[in-house]
Design an enzyme around this catalytic site. Structure first.
Site, PDB file in Angstrom:
ATOM      1  N   LYS A 145       0.810  -1.223   0.000  1.00 51.79           N
ATOM      2  CA  LYS A 145       0.000   0.000   0.000  1.00 51.79           C
ATOM      3  C   LYS A 145       0.844   1.274   0.000  1.00 51.79           C
ATOM      4  O   LYS A 145       0.424   2.307  -0.516  1.00 51.79           O
ATOM      5  CB  LYS A 145      -0.939   0.018   1.207  1.00 51.79           C
ATOM      6  CG  LYS A 145      -2.024  -1.061   1.176  1.00 51.79           C
ATOM      7  CD  LYS A 145      -3.078  -0.773   0.137  1.00 51.79           C
ATOM      8  CE  LYS A 145      -4.246  -1.735   0.215  1.00 51.79           C
ATOM      9  NZ  LYS A 145      -5.180  -1.562  -0.916  1.00 51.79           N
ATOM     10  N   GLU A 164      -9.754   6.018   2.960  1.00 46.23           N
ATOM     11  CA  GLU A 164     -10.603   4.972   3.518  1.00 46.23           C
ATOM     12  C   GLU A 164      -9.705   3.779   3.777  1.00 46.23           C
ATOM     13  O   GLU A 164      -8.656   3.641   3.150  1.00 46.23           O
ATOM     14  CB  GLU A 164     -11.713   4.600   2.537  1.00 46.23           C
ATOM     15  CG  GLU A 164     -11.339   3.549   1.479  1.00 46.23           C
ATOM     16  CD  GLU A 164     -10.285   4.017   0.483  1.00 46.23           C
ATOM     17  OE1 GLU A 164     -10.154   5.241   0.280  1.00 46.23           O
ATOM     18  OE2 GLU A 164      -9.582   3.155  -0.081  1.00 46.23           O
ATOM     19  N   SER A 168       1.758  -9.659  -0.613  1.00 51.20           N
ATOM     20  CA  SER A 168       1.487  -8.221  -0.600  1.00 51.20           C
ATOM     21  C   SER A 168       1.629  -7.561   0.765  1.00 51.20           C
ATOM     22  O   SER A 168       1.823  -6.357   0.851  1.00 51.20           O
ATOM     23  CB  SER A 168       0.085  -7.954  -1.162  1.00 51.20           C
ATOM     24  OG  SER A 168      -0.875  -8.684  -0.423  1.00 51.20           O
TER      25      SER A 168
END
Lengths: 423, 273
Positions: A116, A138, A405
């Site tokens: 991210k 969010e 990830s």
């Protein structure tokens, strides 16, 4: 006679071949100027956001060709995020599975523990160049919230993160991390109180404070230019992986896989390989309790085309068009839509999307922990499970590249609770 | 002639300001929607905006979000809403009805199917919040069937876009008085007046309705100084929220809407004199 350890013919049949429609497409050319990937994507938002989105698109299209911006982003990715992330050959796991070699792209080793940050570092630099003073985001699992809070505080920007009340409960560690980083975490109690509702609430904030606020969307969904911009910032994953494969293994992987909620880590890995037709691409969606139970979050595998959160894509909804509640053990995959580029890749046949249940993801989590000493995030454990499935069906000389990830530290409470252990 | 055009022509010749109430279909009670619609007309509504509830109302504030959630919890859906419009039309042939909501329920219903059904029951227009001008090809079947597509303009809408919107608008243009969600209290009249004047300069014949932040007779009268119609949504929905039996709903509508109508008409009368 010894049984063959694998059956190549069956293995090849197990993975869908690229459809002919996919063969003539240059995947680098999308989205088009209207933000469309085939029938998907677009700009389905209220009028108030149309000019701000146009300004964002123009600013981003300018910046991505700006050598100073690119240099600053590269510096941050190297020195702050810690790129490049390695590709790790999971030899022990591969041997146990007995099929193809399993390789992990280690996005879990990035600063803040997931892919991210690639996107938030990029968007924060865009925000700064656009003169915004306030960041909103969010978050589902909290990884994007943490990554947003991280980049906001580093640039001295105010940060507000919207998070579903249900997710706040199951991701307490990340909530506290965001607070430590100086962000305000706003619980969202409308609707299903999860990621989709957090996105609605962030949009409402943005429409209200649009002049001074930059909305860092965390996935490849939302109105144009977000699916393109978030993809571009995450595409470093696939570009790096492709170069690393050629350098370290002398060839491209045979199959690549990643988990898909909104789909940002998956498109990040997939994008650089889309024009490599010989590389099979498989996305792993959250099948929750099983797609047949209706308690899942597999928009591509079990949803239908619709319009949600600013784009046309596959959504999970009832026959009245109402978005229905989804279920996944992993908060980050618990989303009833999916990025429009994935919807298109499904329809063109370039990628296939399959469901991984909660149980399969948990089993993969434990398998990886015990065989390789890696605690994967529950989201990423879906990709690990899919990687194991693929490897099992393929010969030993084939290479399966899995996007790991994120790391699982945030999930230890959820896993312990599920297994009846109180910490 | 579409009832919306007919109604705005009547308002213009009478020198009156249009009053457009918004209610969420099925809230507070799915059993009393049609009587509620008739009560709105009796209390002075010139056009009714009937909200189609959606699970993810991104552009709405808490009042309409909660109304939508309540209606959905009671199973309200598009087919039922079209049925209510049909029932309303049995007694009221003239009051225009605009369905207001989000795309996905219509997308899933099917655009052509919806268009045919909506026209058949007497719907006159649609306002789809998440379908801006750029995506309006999506709802072309609705226009082809004769439904007016009502577009929004907002404070963030620059001049070039405003010109495009006025060219494509049908029925009326809905000017959103502030950047925000429905029901917020951020109304600042001077910039609204200036933008409505800009719209009028571009398209003198296009009616302009102003909504968002209109809460009562005073704010409605202030808007009436420069707009052709005022839209009252959240304040009315909030007022209705706790009135379930039919009589209470009717009374609540009269208590709330009739004073707004009277104030608007008093202003028109002063203006005429």
């Amino acid at each position: 006679m010894l049984a063959k350890p694998f059956d190549t013919a069956a293995a090849a049949a197990a993975i869908p071949a690229a459809a002919s429609a996919a063969d003539s497409i240059n995947y680098s050319n999308y989205p088009d100027e209207h933000g469309r990937f085939g029938d998907y994507g677009g700009l389905y938002v209220a009028e108030t956001l149309m000019e701000p989105l146009a300004e964002l698109r123009d600013a981003y299209l300018r910046l991505r060709r700006d050598p100073e911006f690119i240099a600053e982003l590269d510096r941050d990715l190297k020195h702050y995020v810690g790129r490049p992330s390695p590709i790790y050959h999971a030899e022990r796991l591969s041997k146990k599975i007995g099929g193809a070699q399993i390789l992990f792209k280690r996005e879990d080793l990035n600063h803040t523990g997931a892919h991210k940050i690639n996107n938030t570092v990029g968007q924060a630099l865009v925000a700064k160049r656009m003169g915004k003073r306030r960041i909103i985001a969010e978050t589902g699992a909290g990884q994007h919230g943490v990554a947003s809070a991280t980049v906001a505080t580093r640039l001295g920007l105010e940060c507000v993160v919207y998070m579903g009340a249900v997710d706040i409960e199951r991701q307490k560690i990340n909530v506290y991390r965001m607070k430590l980083l100086g962000a305000e975490v706003v619980p969202v109690t409308s609707g299903s109180k999860t990621l989709k509702d957090a996105l609605n609430e962030a949009m409402r904030d943005w429409v209200t404070n649009v002049t001074d606020t930059f909305y860092i969307i965390g996935t490849v969904a939302g109105p144009h230019p977000y699916p393109m911009m978030v993809r571009d910032f995450n595409a470093i994953v696939g570009r790096e992986a492709r170069a690393q494969m050629l350098e370290e293994y002398g060839r491209l992987p045979d199959v690549i896989t990643a988990c898909v909620g909104g789909g940002s880590n998956a498109i990040g890995l997939f994008h650089a390989f889309l024009n490599d037709r010989e590389v099979k691409i498989v996305g792993a969606e959250a099948a929750g309790d099983g797609i047949e139970t209706g308690r899942h979050a597999a928009s591509l595998a079990a949803g239908r085309p619709g319009v949600l959160h600013g784009n046309r894509t596959y959504v999970i909804c009832d026959d009245d068009g109402q978005i229905t509640e989804t279920h996944s053990i992993s908060a980050g995959l618990d989303y009833p839509g999916v990025g429009p580029e994935h919807a298109w890749l499904k329809d063109t046949g370039r990628a296939s999307y399959v469901g991984i249940t909660d149980e399969e993801a948990l089993a993969a989590f434990h398998e990886l922990a015990r065989s390789e000493g890696i605690l994967a995030a529950l989201e990423s454990s879906h990709a690990v499970a899919q990687g194991i499935k693929l490897a099992r069906e393929l010969p030993k000389d084939q290479l399966v590249l899995v996007n790991l990830s994120g790391r699982g530290d945030k999930d230890v409470h959820t896993i312990a609770a599920r297994e009846g252990i109180s910490l | 002639m579409n009832r919306i055009d007919q109604r705005f022509a009547e308002l213009k010749s009478a020198g009156r300001t249009g009053l457009i109430p918004f209610v969420t279909a099925g809230d507070p009670s799915p059993d009393h929607v049609v009587p509620l619609m008739h009560a709105l007309v009796e209390a002075g509504a010139d056009l009714i905006e009937l909200g189609v509830p959606f699970s993810d109302p991104m552009a709405d504030g808490p009042v309409i979000q909660h109304a939508s959630e309540r209606a959905l919890a009671k199973g309200v859906g598009l087919a039922q809403i079209l049925g209510w419009v049909g029932e309303f039309r049995e007694k009221d042939k003239n009051t225009p009805i605009v369905l207001m909501g989000y795309l996905n329920p219509i997308e899933i219903h099917g655009y052509a199917k919806f268009a045919d059904e909506a026209v058949a029951v007497g719907v006159d227009g649609v306002l789809l919040v998440d379908c801006p001008l750029e995506e309006s090809a999506t709802i072309k079947p609705l226009a082809d069937a004769g439904l007016h597509r009502i577009f929004l303009a907002a404070p963030t809408t620059h001049d070039a876009r405003l010109a495009a919107l006025t060219r494509e608008a049908s029925g009326f243009l809905y000017y959103v008085s502030f950047a925000g969600v429905t029901g917020a209290n951020r109304l600042d009249l001077a910039p609204v007046r200036a933008r409505v004047a800009a719209i009028k300069a571009l398209a003198p014949a296009l009616p302009v309705a102003v909504g968002f932040g209109v809460r009562d007779a005073a704010s409605a009268v202030a808007i009436a100084e420069f707009a052709d119609a005022v839209v009252i949504g959240s304040a009315l929905v909030e007022h209705l929220a706790n009135s379930s039996p039919a009589a209470a709903v009717t009374a609540a509508v009269r208590d709330f809407l009739a004073p707004v109508r009277q104030a608007l008409d008093a202003r028109s009368a002063r203006h005429a004199a």
